[in-house]
Design a protein around this motif. Structure first.
Motif, PDB file in Angstrom:
ATOM      1  N   LEU A 186       0.854  -1.183   0.000  1.00 20.06           N
ATOM      2  CA  LEU A 186       0.000   0.000   0.000  1.00 20.06           C
ATOM      3  C   LEU A 186       0.888   1.229   0.000  1.00 20.06           C
ATOM      4  CD1 LEU A 186      -2.849   1.327   0.367  1.00 20.06           C
ATOM      5  CD2 LEU A 186      -2.382   1.263   2.828  1.00 20.06           C
ATOM      6  N   SER A 187       0.697   2.129  -0.958  1.00 21.14           N
ATOM      7  CA  SER A 187       1.535   3.328  -1.062  1.00 21.14           C
ATOM      8  C   SER A 187       0.675   4.565  -1.222  1.00 21.14           C
ATOM      9  CB  SER A 187       2.514   3.194  -2.237  1.00 21.14           C
ATOM     10  OG  SER A 187       1.808   2.981  -3.451  1.00 21.14           O
ATOM     11  N   GLY A 188       1.303   5.717  -1.025  1.00 21.73           N
ATOM     12  CA  GLY A 188       0.596   6.984  -1.149  1.00 21.73           C
ATOM     13  C   GLY A 188       1.522   8.142  -0.869  1.00 21.73           C
ATOM     14  N   THR A 189       0.990   9.368  -0.889  1.00 20.80           N
ATOM     15  CA  THR A 189       1.765  10.574  -0.595  1.00 20.80           C
ATOM     16  C   THR A 189       0.973  11.472   0.345  1.00 20.80           C
ATOM     17  OG1 THR A 189       0.875  11.701  -2.550  1.00 20.80           O
ATOM     18  CG2 THR A 189       2.988  10.560  -2.804  1.00 20.80           C
ATOM     19  N   VAL A 190       1.695  12.352   1.040  1.00 19.06           N
ATOM     20  CA  VAL A 190       1.090  13.315   1.957  1.00 19.06           C
ATOM     21  C   VAL A 190       1.407  14.718   1.440  1.00 19.06           C
ATOM     22  CG1 VAL A 190       0.953  14.123   4.340  1.00 19.06           C
ATOM     23  CG2 VAL A 190       1.422  11.701   3.877  1.00 19.06           C
ATOM     24  N   ARG A 191       0.375  15.577   1.384  1.00 22.83           N
ATOM     25  CA  ARG A 191       0.555  16.938   0.870  1.00 22.83           C
ATOM     26  C   ARG A 191      -0.049  17.947   1.828  1.00 22.83           C
ATOM     27  NH1 ARG A 191      -1.016  16.115  -5.575  1.00 22.83           N
ATOM     28  NH2 ARG A 191       0.635  14.567  -6.018  1.00 22.83           N
TER      29      ARG A 191
ATOM     30  N   THR B  58       4.288  18.486  -1.298  1.00 24.40           N
ATOM     31  CA  THR B  58       4.485  17.254  -0.523  1.00 24.40           C
ATOM     32  C   THR B  58       5.050  17.571   0.865  1.00 24.40           C
ATOM     33  OG1 THR B  58       6.684  16.950  -1.490  1.00 24.40           O
ATOM     34  CG2 THR B  58       4.828  15.841  -2.571  1.00 24.40           C
ATOM     35  N   VAL B  59       4.668  16.752   1.845  1.00 33.48           N
ATOM     36  CA  VAL B  59       5.089  16.949   3.234  1.00 33.48           C
ATOM     37  C   VAL B  59       6.035  15.814   3.621  1.00 33.48           C
ATOM     38  CG1 VAL B  59       4.325  17.091   5.636  1.00 33.48           C
ATOM     39  CG2 VAL B  59       2.915  18.076   3.805  1.00 33.48           C
ATOM     40  N   GLU B  60       7.267  16.152   3.966  1.00 37.42           N
ATOM     41  CA  GLU B  60       8.219  15.118   4.371  1.00 37.42           C
ATOM     42  C   GLU B  60       8.136  14.864   5.875  1.00 37.42           C
ATOM     43  OE1 GLU B  60      12.289  16.218   3.830  1.00 37.42           O
ATOM     44  OE2 GLU B  60      11.991  18.283   4.500  1.00 37.42           O
ATOM     45  N   PHE B  61       8.452  13.637   6.250  1.00 37.37           N
ATOM     46  CA  PHE B  61       8.521  13.208   7.641  1.00 37.37           C
ATOM     47  C   PHE B  61       7.186  13.323   8.375  1.00 37.37           C
ATOM     48  CE2 PHE B  61      12.970  15.002   7.020  1.00 37.37           C
ATOM     49  CZ  PHE B  61      13.449  13.799   6.512  1.00 37.37           C
TER      50      PHE B  61
ATOM     51  N   SER C  70       6.673   9.650   6.106  1.00 43.11           N
ATOM     52  CA  SER C  70       6.806   9.967   4.690  1.00 43.11           C
ATOM     53  C   SER C  70       8.245  10.390   4.404  1.00 43.11           C
ATOM     54  CB  SER C  70       5.833  11.078   4.294  1.00 43.11           C
ATOM     55  OG  SER C  70       6.083  12.260   5.041  1.00 43.11           O
ATOM     56  N   ASP C  71       8.734  10.089   3.189  1.00 47.48           N
ATOM     57  CA  ASP C  71      10.127  10.404   2.858  1.00 47.48           C
ATOM     58  C   ASP C  71      10.244  11.851   2.378  1.00 47.48           C
ATOM     59  OD1 ASP C  71       9.178  10.444   0.248  1.00 47.48           O
ATOM     60  OD2 ASP C  71       9.963   8.454  -0.248  1.00 47.48           O
ATOM     61  N   THR C  72      11.408  12.179   1.833  1.00 48.31           N
ATOM     62  CA  THR C  72      11.654  13.567   1.408  1.00 48.31           C
ATOM     63  C   THR C  72      10.748  14.002   0.279  1.00 48.31           C
ATOM     64  OG1 THR C  72      13.418  12.742  -0.028  1.00 48.31           O
ATOM     65  CG2 THR C  72      14.059  13.518   2.169  1.00 48.31           C
TER      66      THR C  72
END
Length: 811
Positions: free
Chosen positions: A29-34, A40-43, A62-64
């Protein structure tokens, strides 16, 4: 099986493509945070929850690039939450994971005017006990009962864990437990492990994982399973830390204080912590012994040992992580434990003939001193071959030195009959050096096949020199029967392959581990020794099958080994009183076990497990007549012929109200031992059970309370018949000072119901003993956290000398 490790590893590599056709990992399961602007929002902290009860299954950062992923997920219904300082916590709608990879729509955080308060307020406190597919998790951090407690005390309250009078750990009624701290096995077992865990305060622990059937990636040691202790880690950016202090009082006072510091800036993270522990421990051991000859009663003895032990320990840990590149991180850690203990345990002994008439009476002043300066260093490397993290290599190099200096002075005065006093003076100086290297590789193929493989080599050198002197009427003579020097060397080479696959809805994991052992031992005086070379293969199989929307079945099988610890082999004697001593046994052989477990899960929280284990040549702690006669007894370790274990485990979480959660765990088991010892044939077992309950109450205004209890029924373990025991513990906690301070109050063993009553029975000897310690304790603790609150990604790895460090100690 006598063929080389090289041939075995080549065989594994040849088999890998074929096995891979039938095994792979679970879906990803993957995704991104904004943020609200779409950046995008890291960590960010991203948590995966079960939809049925909102329990957190996994947590990632979340990564860089704002990306995150969770892999090896079982089928089921979930939702994801994301949070970061400066934003409100948000969560997705529930979704279903099946057998295919899934990508979520971008998770968009919302700005918050009062982030810190909202961030803390919305997070639910984890339950004290959580049951995952292959383990039980004890969430120590945040519970009031961790205040002022030691890690040994927390373990004694954990589901299915029991601790005997010699600090030997058992899990679900089985001894042979492997203990890890942050992935590294503790360099001790038995009494030395107990001393170390008493020196480790519970408020430094995040959680404890109880793993009953580990996969091939772990060392094959630990026939009863693994107890993994995970220490707290600080993932905040900048400079931050915490300080804590606690004071408890039972029979005597107990003080603990510590500080933890962490500095994280760009590619560098530096961390360290220090704990000071000053505890006074009360103990009492009462013994009644009956002696027989040709089935005829010939006399008895009564002994009473009451004393005080003063423990002072200094525990430290320091290290750094440095990001060499986006895919490579290098780390180094140094940690140590300097433990000093002084004990004064006077003894009173009386012996009687077969008619009950007094034969002798004497008193002993037993003075003991123990110092264990232990230091370990680790270098570790982690490298990802691509940005997805599907191909990853980790490597560890470990160096460790464990010293032991033990003094004991046993001065005996004889009252009946009157005779000159004697003094037995003993000095032990020893050291253990461990060097270990390990490397692990993980490869997730495009067809979703996941392959894990690794190699490990360890080298151990142990040297213990003991000198006993008898002093009588001012004349000192070396006791050549008790003095000796024991040298031990060991080399273990290992390799493993582990493959995972999901076929339709069935998850399969196949593992194979091979370990080659070369060991030699020598008692210098008498030139008596042994030399052993053997190779063993340890397969493991794990299968999980959903049977309906709310039900899963899983099956695990494995073969495991427990080699004798270094001190279990060491013939050094430690005297409890004039007629009782502990010694190792150089004649011990490894024990081998075959394990199978079937688990049913309902609604991802109610679990029922049935298990069976057969162990050949089980190693058990025994108290038996000493070879010297004269009504002496020796505590040592022996191999029996066989043991059979049948177990039933029930996990029942309940929430009576929205402010009261209850976690219950029941283990029912039958353990049968077969063997011959001290002229006694053994073929016995007894149904037994343990009960654990943990209740958490949310009281409002920052107050929470815990009420826990455990009960252990009447049970047999080898020649030992143990009466029921248990305890009730009460805790209260208050968050204050803007959530930076925590006050904890607790009372453990409130009704003082945990003293141990047991009986050892042989054909010519029966011993009844009663043992109690300082378990009813009232404690107050205060913790204050300071520094930055910005969360960053953390990487803290462990080393590779785990098995050798576990076995560095003995009872």
């Amino acid at each position: 099986m006598h063929f080389s490790l090289h041939s075995f590893f080549v065989l594994l590599l040849l088999l890998a493509p074929r096995v891979g056709l039938y095994a792979k990992s679970g879906p990803i399961l993957s995704g991104t945070v904004r943020d609200p602007a779409g950046t995008t929002v890291e960590f960010a902290t991203v948590a995966l929850h079960r939809a049925a009860d909102s329990v957190v299954v996994k947590t990632e950062f979340s990564d860089t690039k704002g990306a995150f992923h969770f892999d090896q997920l079982p089928a089921g219904s979930y939702f994801v939450s994301a949070s970061q300082v400066g934003f409100e916590r948000v969560q997705t709608a529930p979704f279903v994971i099946s057998s295919t990879d899934q990508t979520l729509a971008p998770i968009q955080l919302k700005s918050s005017a009062n982030t810190q308060l909202k961030e803390v307020t919305v997070q639910a406190r984890k339950p004290m006990f959580e049951r995952e597919t292959d383990r039980i998790v004890v969430n120590v951090d945040g519970t009031p009962l961790s205040a002022g407690a030691t890690s040994l005390e927390i373990l004694s309250r954990s589901p299915g864990v029991t601790i005997d009078q010699n600090d030997n750990l058992a899990l679900r009624g089985k001894q042979g437990v492997l203990v890890l701290i942050d992935g590294k096995r503790v360099p001790m077992t038995g009494a030395e492990l107990g001393e170390m865990l008493r020196a480790l305060p519970a408020n430094s622990i995040e959680k404890i994982e109880l793993i009953t059937n580990p996969p091939a990636k772990y060392d094959a040691a630990g026939s009863a399973g693994i107890i993994a202790i995970k220490l707290k880690k600080d993932g905040r950016q900048g400079t931050n830390g915490s300080v804590n202090a606690s004071y408890g009082y039972g029979k005597y006072g107990k003080f603990t204080s510590g500080i933890s510091l962490n500095h994280r800036y760009k590619k560098l993270n530096i961390f360290g912590n220090y704990t000071y522990n000053n505890r006074n421990q009360f103990s009492q051991l009462m013994l009644h012994r009956d002696f027989y000859q040709n089935s005829q009663f010939i006399g008895s003895s009564d002994q009473d040992n009451v004393g005080k032990t003063h423990w002072i320990s200094n525990t430290y840990r320091a290290g750094l992580d440095y990001t060499l590149s986006k895919r490579t991180t290098l780390g180094a850690v140094v940690n140590g434990l300097i433990n000093h203990a002084e004990a004064s345990i006077p003894n009173v002994t009386q012996t009687f003939d077969e008619t009950g008439r007094l034969q002798s009476s004497y008193q002993s002043a037993n003075q003991r001193m123990l110092e264990t300066p232990n230091t370990a260093a680790n270098l570790n490397l982690k490298h990802s071959f691509d940005s997805t993290g599907r191909r990853e290599l980790t490597a560890d190099l470990d160096f460790a030195h464990y010293g032991i200096h033990r003094l004991q002075n046993l001065a005996t005065s004889f009252i009946v009959p009157v005779q000159s006093p004697t003094i037995l003076d003993g000095k032990l100086n020893g050291g253990l050096d461990i060097t270990s290297f390990k490397a692990d590789y993980v490869h997730t193929f495009p067809n979703k096949t996941r392959l894990e493989g690794g190699i490990k080599a360890s080298w151990v050198q142990s040297d213990n020199d003991v000198l006993f002197t008898n002093i009588s009427e001012g004349i000192s003579l070396v006791d050549t029967g008790k003095s000796n020097r024991f040298r031990y060397t060991e080399n273990i080479n290992a390799a493993y392959l582990n493959l995972n696959k999901t076929i339709n809805k069935t998850s399969i994991q196949l593992g194979l581990r091979g370990e080659q052992t070369n060991a030699t031992g020598l008692q210098v005086i008498g030139n008596s020794g042994f030399e052993r070379h053997y190779f063993q293969v340890f397969p493991s199989v794990f299968v999980k099958q959903p049977v309906s929307k709310n039900q899963d079945l899983s099956l695990s099988l494995s073969r495991r080994i427990d080699r004798p610890t270094y001190n279990q082999l060491n013939p050094f004697r430690a005297y409890i009183d004039a007629t009782t001593y502990f010694t190792g046994n150089p004649s011990l052989y490894p024990q081998l076990s075959y394990n199978i477990e079937l688990t049913h899960t309902f609604k991802q929280k109610f679990m029922t497990s049935i298990s069976y284990s057969r162990t050949d040549q089980p190693i058990i702690n025994v108290i038996q007549p000493a070879p010297e006669g004269n009504r002496q007894a020796v505590s040592t370790f022996q191999n029996l012929t066989r043991s059979d274990y049948y177990g039933l485990t029930l996990t029942i979480p309940v929430q009576p109200t929205n402010w009261w959660t209850m976690d219950n765990n029941i283990v029912a088991f039958y353990n049968r031992f077969i063997g011959d010892l001290a002229g006694t044939s053994l073929n016995e077992g007894l149904p037994a059970y343990t009960l654990n309950t943990a209740n958490t109450f949310t009281l409002g205004r920052g107050w929470t309370a815990d009420l826990t209890g455990n009960y252990q029924s009447h049970q047999l373990y080898g020649f030992l018949d143990i009466r029921p025991l248990g305890q009730i513990n009460i805790g209260l906690q208050k968050m204050m000072w803007g959530k930076k301070g925590t006050l904890k109050l607790n009372m453990t063993d409130a009704f003082y119901t945990s003293p141990l009553h047991a009986t050892s029975t042989y054909a010519n000897y029966v011993e009844q003993f009663y043992q109690r310690q300082d378990t009813r304790i009232a404690t107050a603790s205060l913790t204050y956290r300071f520094g930055s609150d910005t969360v960053s990604q953390s990487r803290r790895r462990s080393g590779g000398a785990e098995d050798e460090k576990r076995r560095a100690g003995g009872a």
